[in-house]
Write a protein that holds these residues in place. Structure first.
Motif, mmCIF file in Angstrom:
data_model
loop_
_atom_site.group_PDB
_atom_site.id
_atom_site.type_symbol
_atom_site.label_atom_id
_atom_site.label_comp_id
_atom_site.label_asym_id
_atom_site.label_seq_id
_atom_site.Cartn_x
_atom_site.Cartn_y
_atom_site.Cartn_z
ATOM 1 N N TRP A 212 1.182 -0.989 0.236
ATOM 2 C CA TRP A 212 0.034 0.096 -0.485
ATOM 3 C C TRP A 212 0.461 1.477 0.136
ATOM 4 O O TRP A 212 0.352 2.157 -0.447
ATOM 5 N N HIS A 213 1.641 1.660 0.942
ATOM 6 C CA HIS A 213 2.191 2.419 0.585
ATOM 7 C C HIS A 213 3.139 2.888 -0.738
ATOM 8 O O HIS A 213 3.072 4.027 -0.688
ATOM 9 N N GLU A 214 3.528 1.468 -1.144
ATOM 10 C CA GLU A 214 4.671 1.997 -2.019
ATOM 11 C C GLU A 214 3.766 2.250 -3.199
ATOM 12 O O GLU A 214 3.766 3.350 -4.448
ATOM 13 N N ASP A 215 2.214 1.695 -3.654
ATOM 14 C CA ASP A 215 1.330 2.265 -4.522
ATOM 15 C C ASP A 215 0.756 3.176 -3.843
ATOM 16 O O ASP A 215 0.428 4.766 -4.847
ATOM 17 N N TYR A 216 0.478 4.072 -2.625
ATOM 18 C CA TYR A 216 0.248 5.007 -2.594
ATOM 19 C C TYR A 216 1.295 6.098 -3.263
ATOM 20 O O TYR A 216 0.447 7.391 -3.937
ATOM 21 N N ASN A 217 2.028 6.389 -2.879
ATOM 22 C CA ASN A 217 3.054 6.921 -3.746
ATOM 23 C C ASN A 217 3.442 6.935 -4.511
ATOM 24 O O ASN A 217 3.182 8.161 -5.147
ATOM 25 N N ASP A 218 3.454 6.152 -5.415
ATOM 26 C CA ASP A 218 3.394 5.872 -7.011
ATOM 27 C C ASP A 218 2.278 6.669 -7.370
ATOM 28 O O ASP A 218 1.956 7.398 -8.444
ATOM 29 N N ALA A 219 0.653 6.575 -6.847
ATOM 30 C CA ALA A 219 -0.879 7.611 -7.025
ATOM 31 C C ALA A 219 -0.400 8.893 -6.093
ATOM 32 O O ALA A 219 -0.896 9.881 -7.703
ATOM 33 N N LEU A 220 0.472 9.211 -5.523
ATOM 34 C CA LEU A 220 0.257 10.670 -5.426
ATOM 35 C C LEU A 220 0.938 11.101 -6.198
ATOM 36 O O LEU A 220 0.662 12.556 -6.745
ATOM 37 N N GLY A 221 2.291 10.257 -7.000
ATOM 38 C CA GLY A 221 2.996 11.685 -8.023
ATOM 39 C C GLY A 221 2.538 11.235 -9.420
ATOM 40 O O GLY A 221 2.775 12.705 -9.651
ATOM 41 N N ALA A 222 1.795 10.785 -9.677
ATOM 42 C CA ALA A 222 1.070 10.236 -10.751
ATOM 43 C C ALA A 222 -0.789 11.484 -10.266
ATOM 44 O O ALA A 222 -0.099 12.768 -11.700
ATOM 45 N N ILE A 223 -0.422 12.098 -9.981
ATOM 46 C CA ILE A 223 -1.330 12.709 -9.306
ATOM 47 C C ILE A 223 -1.069 14.422 -9.760
ATOM 48 O O ILE A 223 -1.665 14.821 -10.598
ATOM 49 N N GLN B 37 -0.860 12.355 -14.088
ATOM 50 C CA GLN B 37 -0.844 11.299 -15.695
ATOM 51 C C GLN B 37 -1.771 10.435 -15.180
ATOM 52 O O GLN B 37 -2.174 9.539 -13.914
ATOM 53 N N SER B 38 -2.934 10.757 -15.633
ATOM 54 C CA SER B 38 -4.624 10.359 -15.076
ATOM 55 C C SER B 38 -4.611 8.572 -15.031
ATOM 56 O O SER B 38 -5.382 8.070 -14.614
ATOM 57 N N GLY B 39 -4.600 8.186 -15.908
ATOM 58 C CA GLY B 39 -3.772 7.223 -16.329
ATOM 59 C C GLY B 39 -3.667 5.894 -15.040
ATOM 60 O O GLY B 39 -4.066 4.837 -14.278
ATOM 61 N N THR B 40 -2.087 6.435 -14.869
ATOM 62 C CA THR B 40 -1.434 5.939 -14.349
ATOM 63 C C THR B 40 -2.112 6.111 -12.340
ATOM 64 O O THR B 40 -2.117 4.893 -11.665
ATOM 65 N N ALA B 41 -2.759 7.284 -12.445
ATOM 66 C CA ALA B 41 -3.500 7.478 -10.839
ATOM 67 C C ALA B 41 -4.333 6.540 -10.902
ATOM 68 O O ALA B 41 -5.012 6.073 -9.322
ATOM 69 N N MET B 42 -5.186 6.462 -11.916
ATOM 70 C CA MET B 42 -6.428 6.113 -11.320
ATOM 71 C C MET B 42 -5.778 4.981 -11.313
ATOM 72 O O MET B 42 -5.964 3.399 -10.176
ATOM 73 N N LEU B 43 -4.860 3.969 -12.376
ATOM 74 C CA LEU B 43 -4.319 1.959 -11.714
ATOM 75 C C LEU B 43 -3.498 2.003 -10.545
ATOM 76 O O LEU B 43 -4.051 1.171 -9.674
ATOM 77 N N GLN B 44 -2.954 3.254 -10.333
ATOM 78 C CA GLN B 44 -1.990 2.933 -8.745
ATOM 79 C C GLN B 44 -3.443 3.096 -7.761
ATOM 80 O O GLN B 44 -2.832 2.535 -6.605
ATOM 81 N N MET C 292 -7.430 7.324 -2.764
ATOM 82 C CA MET C 292 -6.284 7.313 -1.731
ATOM 83 C C MET C 292 -6.438 7.826 -0.904
ATOM 84 O O MET C 292 -6.564 6.959 -0.228
ATOM 85 N N SER C 293 -7.599 8.633 -0.670
ATOM 86 C CA SER C 293 -8.527 8.821 0.343
ATOM 87 C C SER C 293 -9.098 7.794 1.622
ATOM 88 O O SER C 293 -8.816 7.631 2.982
ATOM 89 N N PHE C 294 -9.860 7.577 0.547
ATOM 90 C CA PHE C 294 -10.152 5.741 1.830
ATOM 91 C C PHE C 294 -9.172 5.068 2.000
ATOM 92 O O PHE C 294 -9.444 4.417 3.370
ATOM 93 N N SER C 295 -8.206 4.995 0.731
ATOM 94 C CA SER C 295 -7.431 4.059 1.144
ATOM 95 C C SER C 295 -6.371 3.961 2.347
ATOM 96 O O SER C 295 -6.035 2.993 2.976
ATOM 97 N N GLN C 296 -6.271 5.262 2.806
ATOM 98 C CA GLN C 296 -5.829 5.803 3.922
ATOM 99 C C GLN C 296 -6.289 5.372 5.229
ATOM 100 O O GLN C 296 -5.542 5.511 6.236
ATOM 101 N N HIS C 297 -7.552 5.535 5.066
ATOM 102 C CA HIS C 297 -8.211 5.537 6.273
ATOM 103 C C HIS C 297 -8.364 4.102 6.577
ATOM 104 O O HIS C 297 -7.938 3.927 7.930
#
Length: 270
Positions: free
Chosen positions: A161-172, A176-183, A246-251
């Motif tokens: 989760w920590h790795e995917d969350y950071n990857d998604a944060l960087g994409a947002i 980079q909408s596609g990467t943000a969606m998938l990550q 991401m906010s929900f996943s963080q919760h």
């Protein structure tokens, strides 16, 4: 006549009976496990049998040897498919001992010492229903503390989760909408896995993730679906949905972290 658990459809009686009759005399116990026992099976699901042998010997019709060292063969009758995995008692004891000896309370990296295949084998032993050799089956089953399995699965999921969350944060941040969606979806899946593990789930396969959530909490399953669905291909809306996800996943991940620490304290005091 073979008597089966009532969760198993009658069409499997003959192929299971044939699989049992084909077992060698050194077989110590046999149990059935898998999606029918867990209540997640569908029309295409098969039956999983596990046969534990006193000594190692080649299985005549084995199709392959899997990652845990089990030899696998298949028995079919129409659309009723029975997969049988053959494992030695020595290998079984090795896997059970690996879990038992993990210093989960004090070693943050202990979860790396079990493979995914070994975790799945332990899960299937935990939920298994013995068909033969029930006394020996129970001796091994009672050696398994399911809290240890939950800790291992949750620790792995939270690391992912920590790795995917950071990857998604960087994409947002980079729009980079596609990467943000998938990550962000990957991060949500990781958080769900960690949460379910801390709630007692020992199944580390993603295949039944949604069914496990729905069985535990229908309300949570609806929330996850709402967060997971994208209704637009507009970049701004995809990014907004990813941020919400991401906010929900963080919760969920924070809840899992707290429950994991409680589990570790329980194991330290045991």
């Amino acid at each position: 006549m073979l008597t089966l658990d009532n969760r198993i459809p009658s069409k499997f009686i003959n192929p299971i009976q044939n699989a049992l009759l084909a077992l060698s005399s050194d077989c110590l116990f046999v149990y059935v496990s898998g999606s029918f026992i867990e209540g997640f099976a569908n029309e295409t699901s098969d039956i999983d049998l596990f046969a534990i042998h006193e000594k190692e010997a080649p299985i005549r019709n084995a199709l392959f040897t899997n990652s845990t060292g089990a030899q696998a063969e298949v028995e079919c009758e129409g659309d009723a498919i029975v997969d049988t995995e053959h494992l030695t008692q020595r290998r079984l004891k090795e896997i059970v001992d690996k879990l038992r000896l993990l210093d989960i309370a004090n070693d943050d990296g202990a979860f790396r010492n079990l493979t995914n295949g070994e975790l799945q084998f332990l899960h299937r032993l935990v939920i298994g229903v013995p068909l033969a050799g029930e006394e020996v089956f129970n001796l091994y089953r009672l050696q398994i503390d399911v809290r240890r399995i939950s800790c291992v699965i949750a620790s792995r999921a939270l690391l992912n989760w920590h790795e995917d969350y950071n990857d998604a944060l960087g994409a947002i941040e980079s729009r980079q909408s596609g990467t943000a969606m998938l990550q962000s979806r990957a991060a949500l899946a990781d958080a769900v896995d960690a949460y379910l593990a801390c709630k007692g789930s020992t199944n580390n396969k993603p295949k039944w993730r949604y069914e496990k959530v729905a069985a535990y909490s229908p309300e949570l399953s609806i929330s996850i679906l709402e967060k997971d669905i994208d209704c637009s291909i507009e970049t701004s809306e995809i990014l907004a949905k990813a941020a919400e996800r991401m906010s929900f996943s963080q919760h969920l991940s924070q809840l899992a972290y707290d429950m994991l620490e409680d589990l570790k304290e329980q194991l330290a005091d045991a």
